[in-house]
Write an enzyme that holds these catalytic residues in place. Structure first.
Site, PDB file in Angstrom:
ATOM      1  N   ASP A  99       0.800  -1.230   0.000  1.00 50.43           N
ATOM      2  CA  ASP A  99       0.000   0.000   0.000  1.00 50.43           C
ATOM      3  C   ASP A  99       0.833   1.280   0.000  1.00 50.43           C
ATOM      4  O   ASP A  99       0.372   2.334   0.406  1.00 50.43           O
ATOM      5  CB  ASP A  99      -0.921   0.007   1.229  1.00 50.43           C
ATOM      6  CG  ASP A  99      -0.152  -0.055   2.548  1.00 50.43           C
ATOM      7  OD1 ASP A  99       1.091   0.043   2.518  1.00 50.43           O
ATOM      8  OD2 ASP A  99      -0.790  -0.205   3.602  1.00 50.43           O
ATOM      9  N   GLU A 121      -0.846  -8.948  -1.452  1.00 51.42           N
ATOM     10  CA  GLU A 121      -1.437  -8.426  -0.212  1.00 51.42           C
ATOM     11  C   GLU A 121      -2.617  -7.497  -0.554  1.00 51.42           C
ATOM     12  O   GLU A 121      -2.681  -6.335  -0.154  1.00 51.42           O
ATOM     13  CB  GLU A 121      -0.408  -7.700   0.668  1.00 51.42           C
ATOM     14  CG  GLU A 121      -0.836  -7.571   2.116  1.00 51.42           C
ATOM     15  CD  GLU A 121       0.122  -6.721   2.941  1.00 51.42           C
ATOM     16  OE1 GLU A 121       0.152  -5.493   2.764  1.00 51.42           O
ATOM     17  OE2 GLU A 121       0.859  -7.296   3.770  1.00 51.42           O
ATOM     18  N   GLU A 135      -2.079   5.297   2.967  1.00 51.28           N
ATOM     19  CA  GLU A 135      -1.999   3.924   2.475  1.00 51.28           C
ATOM     20  C   GLU A 135      -3.345   3.330   2.086  1.00 51.28           C
ATOM     21  O   GLU A 135      -3.428   2.511   1.169  1.00 51.28           O
ATOM     22  CB  GLU A 135      -1.310   3.036   3.511  1.00 51.28           C
ATOM     23  CG  GLU A 135       0.184   3.293   3.666  1.00 51.28           C
ATOM     24  CD  GLU A 135       0.534   4.431   4.622  1.00 51.28           C
ATOM     25  OE1 GLU A 135      -0.398   5.113   5.130  1.00 51.28           O
ATOM     26  OE2 GLU A 135       1.732   4.652   4.864  1.00 51.28           O
ATOM     27  N   HIS A 213       6.166   4.657  12.906  1.00 48.36           N
ATOM     28  CA  HIS A 213       6.509   5.539  11.789  1.00 48.36           C
ATOM     29  C   HIS A 213       5.311   6.095  11.023  1.00 48.36           C
ATOM     30  O   HIS A 213       5.493   6.802  10.037  1.00 48.36           O
ATOM     31  CB  HIS A 213       7.388   4.782  10.783  1.00 48.36           C
ATOM     32  CG  HIS A 213       6.636   3.698  10.057  1.00 48.36           C
ATOM     33  ND1 HIS A 213       6.472   2.455  10.570  1.00 48.36           N
ATOM     34  CD2 HIS A 213       5.980   3.709   8.879  1.00 48.36           C
ATOM     35  CE1 HIS A 213       5.758   1.719   9.739  1.00 48.36           C
ATOM     36  NE2 HIS A 213       5.436   2.452   8.706  1.00 48.36           N
ATOM     37  N   ARG A 215       2.500   8.113   9.241  1.00 47.20           N
ATOM     38  CA  ARG A 215       2.347   9.551   8.983  1.00 47.20           C
ATOM     39  C   ARG A 215       1.203  10.176   9.787  1.00 47.20           C
ATOM     40  O   ARG A 215       1.297  11.315  10.233  1.00 47.20           O
ATOM     41  CB  ARG A 215       2.076   9.783   7.490  1.00 47.20           C
ATOM     42  CG  ARG A 215       3.321   9.895   6.654  1.00 47.20           C
ATOM     43  CD  ARG A 215       2.949  10.215   5.207  1.00 47.20           C
ATOM     44  NE  ARG A 215       4.049  10.862   4.522  1.00 47.20           N
ATOM     45  CZ  ARG A 215       5.143  10.256   4.081  1.00 47.20           C
ATOM     46  NH1 ARG A 215       5.291   8.962   4.294  1.00 47.20           N
ATOM     47  NH2 ARG A 215       6.087  10.918   3.457  1.00 47.20           N
ATOM     48  N   HIS A 246      13.002   4.534  13.043  1.00 49.34           N
ATOM     49  CA  HIS A 246      12.844   4.734  11.596  1.00 49.34           C
ATOM     50  C   HIS A 246      13.602   5.985  11.164  1.00 49.34           C
ATOM     51  O   HIS A 246      13.686   6.958  11.919  1.00 49.34           O
ATOM     52  CB  HIS A 246      11.342   4.883  11.312  1.00 49.34           C
ATOM     53  CG  HIS A 246      10.946   4.808   9.874  1.00 49.34           C
ATOM     54  ND1 HIS A 246      11.242   5.800   8.969  1.00 49.34           N
ATOM     55  CD2 HIS A 246      10.273   3.867   9.176  1.00 49.34           C
ATOM     56  CE1 HIS A 246      10.760   5.470   7.776  1.00 49.34           C
ATOM     57  NE2 HIS A 246      10.161   4.297   7.877  1.00 49.34           N
TER      58      HIS A 246
HETATM   59  C1  UD1 Z   1       6.810   4.482   3.829  1.00 51.94           C
HETATM   60  C2  UD1 Z   1       5.396   4.151   3.361  1.00 51.94           C
HETATM   61  C3  UD1 Z   1       4.635   3.451   4.479  1.00 51.94           C
HETATM   62  C4  UD1 Z   1       5.412   2.242   4.996  1.00 51.94           C
HETATM   63  C5  UD1 Z   1       6.812   2.682   5.395  1.00 51.94           C
HETATM   64  C6  UD1 Z   1       7.622   1.470   5.796  1.00 51.94           C
HETATM   65  C7  UD1 Z   1       4.278   5.674   1.803  1.00 51.94           C
HETATM   66  C8  UD1 Z   1       3.443   6.869   1.647  1.00 51.94           C
HETATM   67  N1  UD1 Z   1       4.668   5.391   3.048  1.00 51.94           N
HETATM   68  O1  UD1 Z   1       6.709   5.425   4.869  1.00 51.94           O
HETATM   69  O2  UD1 Z   1       3.381   2.989   3.977  1.00 51.94           O
HETATM   70  O3  UD1 Z   1       4.723   1.717   6.105  1.00 51.94           O
HETATM   71  O4  UD1 Z   1       7.464   3.309   4.276  1.00 51.94           O
HETATM   72  O5  UD1 Z   1       8.747   1.818   6.540  1.00 51.94           O
HETATM   73  O6  UD1 Z   1       4.575   5.012   0.842  1.00 51.94           O
HETATM   74  N2  UD1 Z   1      14.383   7.634   4.924  1.00 51.94           N
HETATM   75  C9  UD1 Z   1      15.750   7.502   4.844  1.00 51.94           C
HETATM   76  N3  UD1 Z   1      16.287   6.279   4.479  1.00 51.94           N
HETATM   77  C10 UD1 Z   1      15.508   5.207   4.217  1.00 51.94           C
HETATM   78  C11 UD1 Z   1      14.110   5.341   4.322  1.00 51.94           C
HETATM   79  C12 UD1 Z   1      13.567   6.569   4.663  1.00 51.94           C
HETATM   80  O7  UD1 Z   1      16.492   8.456   5.079  1.00 51.94           O
HETATM   81  O8  UD1 Z   1      16.050   4.131   3.908  1.00 51.94           O
HETATM   82  C13 UD1 Z   1      13.815   8.969   5.287  1.00 51.94           C
HETATM   83  C14 UD1 Z   1      13.946   9.990   4.132  1.00 51.94           C
HETATM   84  O9  UD1 Z   1      14.155  11.255   4.679  1.00 51.94           O
HETATM   85  C15 UD1 Z   1      12.561   9.912   3.487  1.00 51.94           C
HETATM   86  C16 UD1 Z   1      11.707   9.735   4.717  1.00 51.94           C
HETATM   87  O10 UD1 Z   1      12.424   8.837   5.561  1.00 51.94           O
HETATM   88  O11 UD1 Z   1      12.235  11.054   2.739  1.00 51.94           O
HETATM   89  C17 UD1 Z   1      10.313   9.208   4.454  1.00 51.94           C
HETATM   90  O12 UD1 Z   1      10.321   8.044   3.642  1.00 51.94           O
HETATM   91  P1  UD1 Z   1       8.937   7.610   2.913  1.00 51.94           P
HETATM   92  O13 UD1 Z   1       9.144   6.334   2.197  1.00 51.94           O
HETATM   93  O14 UD1 Z   1       8.372   8.745   2.139  1.00 51.94           O
HETATM   94  O15 UD1 Z   1       7.939   7.413   4.127  1.00 51.94           O
HETATM   95  P2  UD1 Z   1       7.934   6.351   5.286  1.00 51.94           P
HETATM   96  O16 UD1 Z   1       7.489   7.069   6.494  1.00 51.94           O
HETATM   97  O17 UD1 Z   1       9.207   5.599   5.302  1.00 51.94           O
HETATM   98  N1  UDP Z   2      11.677  -4.430  10.458  1.00 54.88           N
HETATM   99  C1  UDP Z   2      13.063  -4.547  10.329  1.00 54.88           C
HETATM  100  N2  UDP Z   2      13.867  -3.726  11.078  1.00 54.88           N
HETATM  101  C2  UDP Z   2      13.364  -2.788  11.930  1.00 54.88           C
HETATM  102  C3  UDP Z   2      11.959  -2.642  12.025  1.00 54.88           C
HETATM  103  C4  UDP Z   2      11.144  -3.482  11.278  1.00 54.88           C
HETATM  104  O1  UDP Z   2      13.549  -5.393   9.574  1.00 54.88           O
HETATM  105  O2  UDP Z   2      14.157  -2.085  12.566  1.00 54.88           O
HETATM  106  C5  UDP Z   2      10.804  -5.292   9.636  1.00 54.88           C
HETATM  107  C6  UDP Z   2       9.680  -5.989  10.351  1.00 54.88           C
HETATM  108  O3  UDP Z   2      10.070  -7.268  10.826  1.00 54.88           O
HETATM  109  C7  UDP Z   2       8.603  -6.086   9.273  1.00 54.88           C
HETATM  110  C8  UDP Z   2       8.855  -4.870   8.439  1.00 54.88           C
HETATM  111  O4  UDP Z   2      10.180  -4.441   8.705  1.00 54.88           O
HETATM  112  O5  UDP Z   2       8.776  -7.225   8.443  1.00 54.88           O
HETATM  113  C9  UDP Z   2       7.872  -3.772   8.773  1.00 54.88           C
HETATM  114  O6  UDP Z   2       8.284  -2.573   8.187  1.00 54.88           O
HETATM  115  P1  UDP Z   2       7.690  -1.174   8.625  1.00 54.88           P
HETATM  116  O7  UDP Z   2       7.244  -1.242  10.041  1.00 54.88           O
HETATM  117  O8  UDP Z   2       8.721  -0.163   8.256  1.00 54.88           O
HETATM  118  O9  UDP Z   2       6.483  -0.959   7.623  1.00 54.88           O
HETATM  119  P2  UDP Z   2       4.942  -1.424   7.605  1.00 54.88           P
HETATM  120  O10 UDP Z   2       4.895  -2.895   7.771  1.00 54.88           O
HETATM  121  O11 UDP Z   2       4.239  -0.686   8.680  1.00 54.88           O
HETATM  122  O12 UDP Z   2       4.478  -0.970   6.266  1.00 54.88           O
END
Ligand code: UD1
Ligand code: UDP
Length: 384
Positions: A99, A121, A135, A213, A215, A246
């Site tokens: 999502d 999924e 999402e 994490h 939003r 995160h």
């Molecule tokens: C995203 C997804 C969310 C998912 C989550 C899993 C969307 C809208 N959101 O949220 O559904 O649950 O990923 O973790 O698609 N960043 C880094 N390094 C990384 C990853 C993220 O620096 O490896 C930082 C960056 O500043 C980036 C920010 O996190 O701009 C947000 O990342 P983004 O993927 O937009 O949103 P998440 O909150 O990670």
């Molecule tokens: N996870 C990980 N390292 C972490 C936190 C989570 O590998 O420090 C794994 C966790 O086991 C799960 C997935 O990441 O499989 C969940 O990711 P996240 O919580 O970022 O996203 P969501 O599932 O909410 O979309």
């Protein structure tokens, strides 16, 4: 026989975890499948950790992440980047999981190119476009355009059918996260010395594992979450609280400012998947707003408190393994305190059968893709 050429898309950490069994299944069947893997790079470091662990060979990395990216900016970059990927590889179908922005953009890019879209999924719904935000909208868009819906549970399949989706394009596959988890647990349980050493400071004390994490929790929600953890750390000084934070700056800032100096709260970097699985296994209670974590934890018999008001994953709530506690300070502290003090209540949350899968979802998904015979029409298109 023409080989099926799927374009498998990943973008974030959970997609890489949940798609890795599908990618592996495709790559294990080279006589039938010519799989191409594309990462949008929506996540950078957190996706790379997973790709390294599962040895996912990424054929094309669009490298789209920007610090503190906006939803609209990321969506625009994903759409144009994925269009280039489709033009480059001319796949028979596009496959994406979940999502996120990456998934929504992948489904739209496939639709605009009249290429079948496989949604892994599929069918999870809260019914509220604001939660999870954005999402719920992303997943619904993917569901509108999908040509094959791989629902993890019967309930998810029923949600799709009730929206008018044709039954012949809905399959109940189980959730691939259980495939990934069981594979990892089997591989790592005898191989955990490095994590035991890294977390030796826990000694034999109880540990609460935390992630967060979402939003919709930014701002007030996160301040409450951090205040609740701070209160719990004071109330339970003999318990450790481990929080892999995160990388989103909207998460890092409040967490570090409220919790950074507490001696029994340990803020660590996002954990590589085997380390995180070890942490879940080592924990007594998990406090999270993550989707994937609440699906995995029941398999490890760990009670989960979910810091959200609503869920698109009601199966584990009904089974007793998961409780929704929202984001009020009182509800979070009460929920954790009960689990740390009431053994009878704790054992009620340990369930025998995980409702999300049996570890064989990827095989069902790939069999379902092959049964659709999309490759014949696309091969003609490529030839013509
Ligand atoms: C995203 C997804 C969310 C998912 C989550 C899993 C969307 C809208 N959101 O949220 O559904 O649950 O990923 O973790 O698609 N960043 C880094 N390094 C990384 C990853 C993220 O620096 O490896 C930082 C960056 O500043 C980036 C920010 O996190 O701009 C947000 O990342 P983004 O993927 O937009 O949103 P998440 O909150 O990670
Ligand atoms: N996870 C990980 N390292 C972490 C936190 C989570 O590998 O420090 C794994 C966790 O086991 C799960 C997935 O990441 O499989 C969940 O990711 P996240 O919580 O970022 O996203 P969501 O599932 O909410 O979309």
């Amino acid at each position: 026989m023409n080989r099926l050429r799927p374009l498998l898309i990943v973008g974030t950490r959970p997609e890489a975890i949940k798609m890795s069994p599908v990618i592996k299944e495709c790559r294990d069947r080279p006589r039938e499948i010519d799989a191409i893997v594309c990462s949008t790079g929506q996540h950078r470091e957190m996706l790379q950790q997973v790709a390294d662990y599962f040895e996912i060979k990424i054929d094309l990395d669009l490298g789209l992440m920007r610090p503190n990216q906006t939803l609209a900016g990321l969506t625009a970059r994903c759409l144009t980047g994925l269009e280039d990927a489709i033009n480059k590889y001319n796949p028979d179908c596009v496959v994406a999981q979940g999502d996120t922005t990456t998934v929504m953009a992948a489904s739209l890019a496939a639709f605009y190119h009249r290429i079948p879209f496989v949604h892994v999924e599929a069918g999870l719904r809260t019914g509220d476009l604001q939660a999870p935000w954005p999402e719920e909208m992303n997943r619904r868009v993917a569901g509108i355009v999908a040509d094959l819906h791989c629902a993890p549970t019967q309930r998810a399949a029923d949600a799709l059918l009730s929206e008018g989706t044709r039954p012949d394009i809905v399959q109940v596959s189980g959730n691939t996260v259980i495939d990934a988890l069981l594979w990892t647990v089997a591989r790592e349980r005898n191989n955990a010395e490095q994590w035991e050493e890294k977390y030796a400071f826990l000694q034999d004390r109880r540990m609460v594992l935390i992630t967060g994490h979402r939003r919709e929790n930014f701002g007030g929600g996160f301040e409450n979450i951090c205040q609740a953890i701070s209160t719990l750390a004071a109330d339970f000084p003999e318990t450790d609280f481990v929080y892999p934070v995160h990388l989103n700056p909207n998460v890092q800032a409040p967490v570090k400012s409220v919790l950074g100096a507490l001696s029994n709260v340990h803020l660590v970097a996002p954990a590589p998947y085997p380390e995180f699985v070890w942490l879940m296994d080592r924990s007594s209670v998990i406090l999270t707003d993550s989707g994937g974590v609440q699906e995995e934890a029941p398999s490890l018999k760990k009670p989960v408190l979910v810091m959200r008001d609503t869920t698109e994953r009601p199966e584990a709530v009904e089974s007793g393994a998961v409780e929704l506690v929202g984001t009020s300070i009182e509800a979070i502290t009460q929920g954790v305190s009960t689990l740390l003090s009431d053994a009878a209540e704790y054992s009620k949350r340990q369930i025998d059968d995980n409702p999300y899968g049996d570890g064989r979802a990827a095989r069902r998904i790939v069999d379902g893709m092959l049964a659709m015979s999309w490759q014949s029409t696309q091969t003609l298109r490529r030839a013509g």
